[in-house]
Design an enzyme around this catalytic site. Structure first.
Site, PDB file in Angstrom:
ATOM      1  N   ASP A  76       0.824  -1.201   0.000  1.00 35.54           N
ATOM      2  CA  ASP A  76       0.000   0.000   0.000  1.00 35.54           C
ATOM      3  C   ASP A  76       0.861   1.255   0.000  1.00 35.54           C
ATOM      4  OD1 ASP A  76      -2.306   1.484   0.024  1.00 35.54           O
ATOM      5  OD2 ASP A  76      -2.737   1.176   2.155  1.00 35.54           O
TER       6      ASP A  76
ATOM      7  N   ARG B 113       0.061   7.552  -2.912  1.00 32.81           N
ATOM      8  CA  ARG B 113       0.492   8.647  -2.032  1.00 32.81           C
ATOM      9  C   ARG B 113       1.961   8.983  -2.240  1.00 32.81           C
ATOM     10  NH1 ARG B 113      -1.721   5.976   3.202  1.00 32.81           N
ATOM     11  NH2 ARG B 113      -2.135   4.326   1.697  1.00 32.81           N
TER      12      ARG B 113
ATOM     13  N   HIS C 214       3.332   3.291  -8.978  1.00 31.33           N
ATOM     14  CA  HIS C 214       3.286   1.864  -9.320  1.00 31.33           C
ATOM     15  C   HIS C 214       4.599   1.409  -9.950  1.00 31.33           C
ATOM     16  CE1 HIS C 214      -0.847   1.906  -8.205  1.00 31.33           C
ATOM     17  NE2 HIS C 214      -1.274   2.559  -9.258  1.00 31.33           N
TER      18      HIS C 214
ATOM     19  N   THR D  13     -10.007  -7.559  -6.278  1.00 37.44           N
ATOM     20  CA  THR D  13     -11.239  -7.531  -7.067  1.00 37.44           C
ATOM     21  C   THR D  13     -11.870  -6.142  -7.029  1.00 37.44           C
ATOM     22  OG1 THR D  13     -12.382  -8.421  -5.113  1.00 37.44           O
ATOM     23  CG2 THR D  13     -11.758  -9.984  -6.820  1.00 37.44           C
ATOM     24  N   GLU D  14     -11.619  -5.386  -5.954  1.00 39.65           N
ATOM     25  CA  GLU D  14     -12.160  -4.029  -5.846  1.00 39.65           C
ATOM     26  C   GLU D  14     -11.369  -3.014  -6.679  1.00 39.65           C
ATOM     27  OE1 GLU D  14     -13.585  -6.574  -2.846  1.00 39.65           O
ATOM     28  OE2 GLU D  14     -11.483  -6.000  -3.162  1.00 39.65           O
ATOM     29  N   ASN D  15     -10.134  -3.350  -7.044  1.00 39.14           N
ATOM     30  CA  ASN D  15      -9.308  -2.422  -7.821  1.00 39.14           C
ATOM     31  C   ASN D  15      -9.846  -2.187  -9.226  1.00 39.14           C
ATOM     32  OD1 ASN D  15      -6.141  -3.450  -6.329  1.00 39.14           O
ATOM     33  ND2 ASN D  15      -7.522  -1.797  -5.766  1.00 39.14           N
TER      34      ASN D  15
ATOM     35  N   ARG E  28      -6.181  -1.810   7.610  1.00 34.51           N
ATOM     36  CA  ARG E  28      -7.367  -2.497   7.104  1.00 34.51           C
ATOM     37  C   ARG E  28      -6.961  -3.854   6.541  1.00 34.51           C
ATOM     38  NH1 ARG E  28      -7.671   2.483   4.740  1.00 34.51           N
ATOM     39  NH2 ARG E  28      -7.067   1.626   2.722  1.00 34.51           N
TER      40      ARG E  28
END
Length: 243
Positions: A24, A28, A41, A70-72, A195
């Site tokens: 993560d 940022r 990235h 899967t949320e990306n 998280r």
């Protein structure tokens, strides 16, 4: 990021068998430098290779990296396209190194039809290339979601005709994707965020968590080794008490 016990107090635990990383902070990292998110990235590649090498050298047997959830898929299309191209380049660039290091590579997820066919083929080729390696196992969680894995296991049990009374934790785990994956001992989530983010939900049930504030592109082997040291200083009771 302080150990729960002072260094040297009591006997240290062994190196964790299975370490998982939630990588993560790329966005940022780029934002702090007034760069596009894609630059973050791209900068993450160095960290990935350094962490793989550090884990292997430290004696970690299983390393899992959360590369794409899967949320990306909800991210902007331009960013997703860039990530697909970047991951393909990284896989092709480092396949020979992973093979030479004796690392067995596996993919957890990577089933969505939106994944470009050439990338899916590169994943398959990497798995085949390294399948007989007997060193550390590297699992790349790509298009992965912990809830989806649990749903898939439930569907597999139903298709197999297993009765409800016959389902226990062991039989359920046997129907998860990559069922021989051991439980995660340590999860490292960089950037300070705290998280789970739908990551290997079954396998992290009793994992220790460490949340170093450093952003993933700045995370280095020294940080990884600090996390291992912290883990080895902890008292894992699994719901019990220390005698």
């Amino acid at each position: 990021m302080q150990p729960r016990h002072p260094p040297g107090e009591g006997r240290q635990r062994p190196v964790p068998r299975h370490v998982a990383c939630v990588m993560d902070g790329n966005g940022r990292w780029a934002q702090q430098r007034s760069l596009p998110r894609t630059s973050g990235h791209r900068a993450a590649e160095t960290t990935v290779i350094e962490v793989i090498e550090a884990a292997r050298s430290a004696g970690v047997e299983w390393l899992s990296l959360y590369a794409f959830s899967t949320e990306n898929w909800r991210r902007p299309g331009e960013e997703i396209d860039f990530l697909m191209r970047l991951v393909r380049r990284v896989v092709r660039k480092h396949a020979a190194l992973l093979y030479a290091r004796g690392i067995r590579c596996r993919l957890l997820g990577a089933e969505d039809p939106r994944i470009p066919t050439p990338l899916a083929q590169d994943f398959a080729d990497l798995t085949t290339l390294t399948e007989n390696n007997r060193g550390m196992t590297l699992t790349v969680a790509f298009d992965h979601g912990g809830r989806q894995d649990i749903v898939s296991a439930a569907r597999s049990l139903i298709r197999a005709g297993v009765s409800a009374d016959a389902v226990d934790q062991a039989s359920f785990a046997a129907h998860l994707p990559i069922p021989d994956t051991p439980d995660v001992d340590l999860v490292i989530r960089t950037s300070g965020e705290q998280r789970i983010s739908n990551f290997m939900l079954w396998q992290v049930a009793y994992a220790e968590w460490i949340f170093p504030p450093v952003l993933w592109p700045d995370f280095r082997a020294s940080h990884f080794l600090e996390c291992l040291h912290d883990y080895r200083s902890r008292d894992r009771r699994f719901g019990g008490v220390t005698s």
